[in-house]
Enzyme design. Structure first.
Site, short mmCIF file in Angstrom:
data_model
loop_
_atom_site.label_atom_id
_atom_site.label_comp_id
_atom_site.label_asym_id
_atom_site.label_seq_id
_atom_site.Cartn_x
_atom_site.Cartn_y
_atom_site.Cartn_z
N GLY A 72 0.83 -1.22 0.00
CA GLY A 72 0.00 0.00 0.00
C GLY A 72 0.86 1.25 0.00
O GLY A 72 2.09 1.20 0.01
N ASP A 126 2.11 -8.84 1.34
CA ASP A 126 0.90 -8.21 0.83
C ASP A 126 0.06 -9.30 0.16
O ASP A 126 0.58 -10.36 -0.18
CB ASP A 126 1.24 -7.10 -0.18
CG ASP A 126 0.10 -6.08 -0.30
OD1 ASP A 126 0.18 -5.03 0.34
OD2 ASP A 126 -0.89 -6.37 -1.01
N TYR A 176 -15.05 2.62 7.48
CA TYR A 176 -13.60 2.72 7.74
C TYR A 176 -13.37 3.41 9.10
O TYR A 176 -12.62 2.91 9.95
CB TYR A 176 -12.97 3.53 6.61
CG TYR A 176 -11.52 3.91 6.79
CD1 TYR A 176 -10.52 2.96 6.78
CD2 TYR A 176 -11.16 5.26 6.93
CE1 TYR A 176 -9.18 3.33 6.91
CE2 TYR A 176 -9.83 5.64 7.05
CZ TYR A 176 -8.85 4.67 7.05
OH TYR A 176 -7.54 5.04 7.18
N LYS A 214 -11.81 2.03 12.61
CA LYS A 214 -10.65 2.63 13.26
C LYS A 214 -10.96 2.94 14.73
O LYS A 214 -10.13 2.71 15.62
CB LYS A 214 -10.20 3.90 12.52
CG LYS A 214 -9.60 3.63 11.16
CD LYS A 214 -8.33 2.78 11.26
CE LYS A 214 -7.68 2.51 9.92
NZ LYS A 214 -6.60 1.51 9.99
C1 AKB Z 1 -8.66 8.17 3.74
O1 AKB Z 1 -8.83 9.24 3.13
O2 AKB Z 1 -9.50 7.27 3.79
C2 AKB Z 1 -7.36 7.98 4.47
C3 AKB Z 1 -7.44 8.44 5.88
C4 AKB Z 1 -7.61 9.87 6.19
O3 AKB Z 1 -7.35 7.65 6.78
N1 AKB Z 1 -6.30 8.66 3.79
#
Ligand code: AKB
Length: 313
Positions: A13, A36, A143, A147
């Site tokens: 990545g 990877d 996402y 996190k």
């Molecule tokens: C995204 O834009 O998804 C990433 C991040 C800010 O974690 N670059």
């Protein structure tokens, strides 16, 4: 002196490729195994490399049990924009992948684990300016949710299993060595390539959309510095805020125009605008600066100069 042996997961990545090279310099190429899900490309092919799907538990365990790794950097993830298109995949890779790695690290007595969090863990009701370390976190993307949850898992493993796990909340990372993959901040990478090839760029965010950003070499330095800090200095075991600069699309365009006066930017906001609007505009990273001495080197114009001169070669 005891030698470190290092595993990088997701080395192909954008961050992984440059971090692997930083690890080669600091620990010796022979002591790093980069992995990877897809084969090695470019400079990664010149070091130790193995194919690894982090969700393939037998494959992961076999690699970790055969090598006495002292450090694991687990970077494999689906980013914000791609994650919204495939939420189940994002959740599975981002969550199950992390838990598999944390479990294996405990089982095989890996000394330190690194896992990246992101400004995406914050959300629309988080204070947007100089976002504090401890504040409201109400992420709206899968996402970001992964996190936020991942940060809690990391802290849980530290407290309950004694695992030395460390993490940073990266802002948008900007490098030129590999193309970005599915993030909302990635316009700030694409713009440099298009400025050189087409002299124009259509931006998927509005001109005044401020976001926290960081040049890749600063991100690599932050990661290596955090991982080599004495354990007692690493007081936050969820994830540290880190920052370098904040800018909006019209400002990065103006920075490029100082080198390419004919460069033009146009704007066509899409679904990524709502994601960007839910994130902080700037970050308070005083805990990282106090606890383990974080300091950035690059501002916007220095980064533009560095990227354009390297891409022109
Ligand atoms: C995204 O834009 O998804 C990433 C991040 C800010 O974690 N670059």
């Amino acid at each position: 002196m005891k030698r470190d042996k290092i595993l990088v997961i997701g080395a192909g990545g954008q961050l992984g490729a440059e971090l692997t090279q930083g690890l080669w310099e600091r620990y010796g190429k022979e002591n790093v195994i980069a992995t990877d899900i897809k084969g090695a490309e470019g400079v990664l092919a010149t070091g130790n490399f193995e194919i690894l799907d982090v969700l393939n538990t037998p494959q992961l365990i076999s690699l970790i049990s055969k090598n006495k790794f002292t450090q694991i950097y687990h970077l494999a993830a689906v980013l914000s924009a791609t994650g919204e298109k495939n939420p189940r995949l994002a959740w599975k890779l981002n969550m199950d992948g992390l838990i598999e790695v944390l479990d294996a690290a405990v089982e095989y007595k890996v000394e330190k684990v690194y896992w990246p969090s992101s400004i995406a863990a914050f959300g629309p009701t988080t204070p947007k300016i100089k976002t504090p370390q401890d504040t409201i976190m109400d992420p709206t993307t899968i996402y970001g949710i992964s996190k936020q949850a991942g940060e809690r898992w990391c802290e849980w493993y530290f407290k309950n299993k004694g695992l030395d796990v460390r993490s940073l909340r990266y802002p948008g990372l900007i490098g030129y060595k590999t193309k970005p993959g599915g993030g909302t901040t990635d316009y700030a990478v694409d713009i440099y390539f298009k400025a050189l090839s087409d002299k124009k760029f259509e931006c998927f965010l509005k001109p005044d959309t401020y976001l926290p950003m960081m040049y890749m070499s600063d991100a690599v330095k932050a990661t290596l510095d955090l991982m080599s800090a004495p354990s007692e200095h690493v007081k936050i075991r969820s994830s540290y805020n880190i920052a370098a600069m904040s800018f909006c699309p019209s400002e990065i365009a103006a920075s490029i125009q100082k080198h390419i006066p004919e460069f033009e930017i146009t704007y066509k906001p899409d679904f990524r605008q709502a994601i960007a609007d839910s994130w902080p505009k700037s970050i308070n990273d005083s805990a990282a600066r106090i606890d383990w001495g974080w300091n950035h080197a690059f501002d916007l114009d220095e980064m533009t100069q560095e990227i354009l001169s390297n891409l022109k070669l």
